[in-house]
Write an enzyme that holds these catalytic residues in place. Structure first.
Site, PDB file in Angstrom:
ATOM      1  N   ASP A 126      -3.900  -8.573  -7.413  1.00  0.00           N
ATOM      2  CA  ASP A 126      -4.513  -9.675  -6.677  1.00  0.00           C
ATOM      3  C   ASP A 126      -4.525 -10.953  -7.496  1.00  0.00           C
ATOM      4  O   ASP A 126      -4.337 -12.035  -6.956  1.00  0.00           O
ATOM      5  CB  ASP A 126      -5.925  -9.306  -6.229  1.00  0.00           C
ATOM      6  CG  ASP A 126      -5.910  -8.547  -4.906  1.00  0.00           C
ATOM      7  OD1 ASP A 126      -4.940  -8.750  -4.146  1.00  0.00           O
ATOM      8  OD2 ASP A 126      -6.826  -7.775  -4.643  1.00  0.00           O
ATOM      9  N   CYS A 137      -6.450  -2.834 -14.749  1.00  0.00           N
ATOM     10  CA  CYS A 137      -6.151  -1.711 -13.857  1.00  0.00           C
ATOM     11  C   CYS A 137      -5.093  -2.049 -12.810  1.00  0.00           C
ATOM     12  O   CYS A 137      -4.859  -1.292 -11.904  1.00  0.00           O
ATOM     13  CB  CYS A 137      -7.424  -1.218 -13.179  1.00  0.00           C
ATOM     14  SG  CYS A 137      -8.151  -2.414 -12.074  1.00  0.00           S
ATOM     15  N   HIS A 185       0.820  -1.206   0.000  1.00  0.00           N
ATOM     16  CA  HIS A 185       0.000   0.000   0.000  1.00  0.00           C
ATOM     17  C   HIS A 185       0.864   1.270   0.000  1.00  0.00           C
ATOM     18  O   HIS A 185       0.596   2.219  -0.719  1.00  0.00           O
ATOM     19  CB  HIS A 185      -0.907  -0.023   1.220  1.00  0.00           C
ATOM     20  CG  HIS A 185      -1.920   1.055   1.207  1.00  0.00           C
ATOM     21  ND1 HIS A 185      -3.088   0.951   0.493  1.00  0.00           N
ATOM     22  CD2 HIS A 185      -1.920   2.288   1.755  1.00  0.00           C
ATOM     23  CE1 HIS A 185      -3.771   2.062   0.632  1.00  0.00           C
ATOM     24  NE2 HIS A 185      -3.089   2.894   1.396  1.00  0.00           N
ATOM     25  N   GLU A 239      -9.940 -10.833 -10.627  1.00  0.00           N
ATOM     26  CA  GLU A 239      -8.735 -10.868  -9.807  1.00  0.00           C
ATOM     27  C   GLU A 239      -8.630 -12.148  -8.992  1.00  0.00           C
ATOM     28  O   GLU A 239      -7.718 -12.312  -8.198  1.00  0.00           O
ATOM     29  CB  GLU A 239      -8.660  -9.633  -8.899  1.00  0.00           C
ATOM     30  CG  GLU A 239      -9.920  -9.394  -8.083  1.00  0.00           C
ATOM     31  CD  GLU A 239      -9.908  -8.047  -7.349  1.00  0.00           C
ATOM     32  OE1 GLU A 239      -8.821  -7.493  -7.147  1.00  0.00           O
ATOM     33  OE2 GLU A 239     -10.996  -7.566  -6.991  1.00  0.00           O
TER      34      GLU A 239
END
Lengths: 593, 101
Positions: free
Chosen positions: A465, A512, A199, A441
């Site tokens: 993911d 994405c 993150h 994902e």
């Protein structure tokens, strides 16, 4: 700056998580997210003044909280209960009185006194059996952090107002930490933990702040105020740099900035391949403010608007109006370009505080994203209403994360239908033919993509993911981080399958994840026929430049070659030999010192 | 020196925590608010500890769940009104669900 003692330069290597170079002072954040507090003695005569400083900080904290309560709309006042308790906690004997006592008795600074009181209280609570009472430690931490900020803030003004921009050094940063940091004050990030897809890395890249992560021992080697250089492109951190290093990196920094300016200028034009196929290149955003950089870099829209941020580090769920206002801002600015809003993708590391039900052993495989939303229809419906209402102001697409089976799509669409019928009945405007898509994902969604395509308007492949789940790699785990391979043949085949299923059923496939912004991946994605890419805004110009240099018909031939490769290494080698020089010579004129 | 001082019976009352959540943050805050009005000390105790009733944090550290029995004690007979108010508050289950205006 007096340089009385010469310290030896130390270079450490980590993961290059966000490109760019910065030079500045280190600012350490400790494990708990509370600033490292230094202890110093207070002169007998100044004790009263120190106590007054603490009281002022508490008063300011109290005013802040009261302002929050006052600004909370009437209908959700009951949720501000917790703030009222926080107001009371501020003046609680155990916190307030004890801190003042310690300042007086031990003749130490207010920050230190507060910290010792808080850590003692925390220990008591954490040792309690009952979960509710255990959690109360968090309230005390919240309150004390608010006081601490006021204490430190007041002091910063005293020392100097100039050049307060620092390089943040932390063991690890949780999304909650990053949401609390005043990002405009941060020049760069350095952490002991974390990897390229963590993150912190995503945040750093989207805000264009250099970051080197996974350094393991940075917090042990670096002290507050040390001068450091961060090279987020090479993954190097230099502590106490020599004059020679300083000059070298200052020059490199200049060159990097120049390069960036040059590339962004060419970003505005559309990305047409040599044979005239237009690829839409969009930006991923997390904060509404990032829309500006998507536009600056020439994004053709927002391919992924992550909506978790508004749910983070706050004591209650955002209201429909709050969400609607944010979405509408983004949608209106981008119109008529599309804005793809992904519904809440909460997981273990992005949890709304105060809704902690219980810790999950394996949050990545747990109750997150659509699973969470289907379990909490009220939370979900509030967000859906906000999205639908925003759709009246521009071009909105709605994207559901973590779909792993067919029923989830049906169930989700039923809820969406309920919400839209309700809005319709109340005469609230929204886009009735809003495009609805799902994230691909989870491997099961890839396998069932032909069936799933019948129920949606588009697919969006979330590579981060998808790679994690299909290769069974925890992307934050340094020990296996090297196995996180975007170019693993398995991943490549899955992408091909999804695009083909979509094409068969007449729907578009977007991408994405991180891979969408990887220049080396472009030939493959173009060859398979991915319809749209969405990436961190600053990657847009280079991606467009890359697309302009490719010929889609050639790519189709090239991908058949790629599909023959057996290992990730082979795929990469093939890509590099075919396109490596194109990238380095024409897209980035690679700078070497 | 009040002669009442030694008569702790008169200065303390036992109550059962009647609300559903026990002495959690909001009830603790309400008790502390009342206790602060007292001129002298107000204490809450259970089997294992005695804490200062004017401190939310202190009350929370008792970890009193619903149904537990606590003793509320005042140091000075002059604070009898505070004692009664706290007892009443606990006995009525802190008027849970409703909001304090």
């Amino acid at each position: 700056m007096p340089e009385t003692e010469m310290q030896e330069e130390i270079r450490i290597n980590g993961i290059a998580a966000s490109p760019g170079i910065c030079i500045g002072k280190a600012y350490l954040v400790d494990r708990e997210g509370v600033d490292v507090v230094t202890k110093y003695r207070i002169d007998e005569k100044k004790i009263e003044k120190e106590k007054k400083r603490f009281r002022t900080a508490v008063r300011n904290a109290q005013d802040e909280l009261k302002a929050i309560i006052d600004n909370t709309p009437e209908e959700i006042r009951q949720h501000t209960n917790i703030f009222e308790i926080h107001v009371a906690l501020l003046k609680d004997k155990m916190l307030y009185g004890k801190t003042l006592d310690i300042i007086e008795q031990e003749k130490v600074n207010a920050e230190w006194a507060l910290k010792s009181v808080v850590s003692e209280a925390k220990t008591i609570f954490r040792n309690m059996d009952d979960d509710y009472f255990k959690e109360r430690a968090a309230d005390i931490v919240h309150v004390s952090e608010r006081i601490m900020r006021n204490l430190v803030g007041a002091e910063l003004v005293d020392i100097s107002e100039i050049n307060k921009r620092v390089i943040l050094v932390a063991h690890d940063l949780s999304p909650t930490d990053t949401s609390q940091i005043k990002l405009e004050k941060i020049k760069g990030f350095i952490t002991d933990k974390g990897g390229k897809a963590s993150h912190t890395s995503i945040i750093a890249r989207s805000l264009e702040i250099p970051a080197v992560l996974g350094l393991e021992k940075a917090t042990h080697l670096i002290r507050n105020d040390d001068l450091i250089i961060v090279d987020g492109k090479q993954g190097i951190v230099i502590i106490n740099p020599s004059e020679k290093s300083l000059l070298e990196f200052e020059e490199l920094r200049g060159r990097y900035e120049e390069q960036k300016a040059l590339i962004s200028r060419s970003g505005q034009a559309p990305a047409l391949t040599k044979d005239g196929i237009r690829m839409e290149v969009m930006g991923n955003i997390e904060l509404p403010e990032e829309v500006v950089s998507v536009m600056d870099y020439g994004g053709d829209g927002i391919g992924l608007y992550r909506t978790e941020f508004q749910y983070l580090s706050r004591p209650y769920f955002p209201t429909e109006t709050e969400l609607f206002d944010k979405y509408r801002d983004v949608v209106e600015i981008m119109a008529p370009k599309p804005v793809t809003i992904r519904t809440l993708d909460i997981n273990g590391d992005k949890a709304v505080s105060y809704t902690v039900d219980s810790e999950e052993d394996n949050p990545a495989l747990g109750l997150r994203a659509i699973r969470y939303c289907l379990k909490k229809p009220d939370v979900f419906k509030t967000q859906l209403r906000a999205i639908l209402r925003a759709s009246a102001y521009g071009n909105v697409r709605i994207l559901f994360p973590m779909i792993s089976n067919y029923e989830e799509i049906i169930e989700t669409k039923n809820i969406l239908r309920d919400v839209s019928e309700e809005l319709y009945k109340n005469g609230v405007p929204f886009k009735e033919d809003i495009e609805v898509g799902i994230m691909i994902e989870v491997p099961s969604a890839v396998i069932l993509s032909d069936i799933m395509a019948e129920e949606v308007d588009f697919f969006s492949i979330g590579t981060n993911d998808l790679i994690q789940y299909s290769l069974a790699i925890d992307r934050g785990n340094r020990k296996v981080a090297h196995l996180y391979q975007p170019f693993n043949p398995a991943v490549i085949r899955m992408i091909k399958q999804v695009v083909a299923s979509g094409r068969d059923k007449g729907i578009k496939t977007y991408m994405c994840g991180e891979m969408a912004g990887d220049l080396l991946a472009m030939p493959i994605l173009l060859g398979f026929g991915v319809d749209e890419l969405s990436m961190n805004p600053q990657s847009i110009p280079a991606a467009k430049q890359m697309i302009r240099m490719l010929d889609s018909s050639e790519m189709k031939v090239f991908t058949s070659e790629v599909l023959k490769q057996k290992t990730s290494k082979d795929v990469l080698a093939l890509l590099k030999s075919a396109y490596g020089s194109l990238i380095s010579d024409h897209v980035y004129a690679e700078q070497q010192p | 020196m009040s002669i009442m001082r030694n008569n702790s019976e008169l200065l303390s009352k036992d109550v059962i925590i009647a609300n559903t959540l026990g002495l959690h943050a909001r009830p603790a805050a309400e008790i502390a608010k009342l206790a602060k009005k007292a001129c002298k000390g107000v204490w809450i105790s259970n089997d294992s500890q005695t804490v200062d009733a004017s401190s939310i944090i202190d009350i929370l550290t008792m970890g009193c769940g619903p149904g537990s029995r606590v003793t509320i004690k005042i140091d000075d007979a002059g604070d009898m009104a505070v004692l009664d108010a706290i007892v009443k508050l606990v006995e009525t289950g802190f008027k849970e669900q409703t909001n304090n205006a």
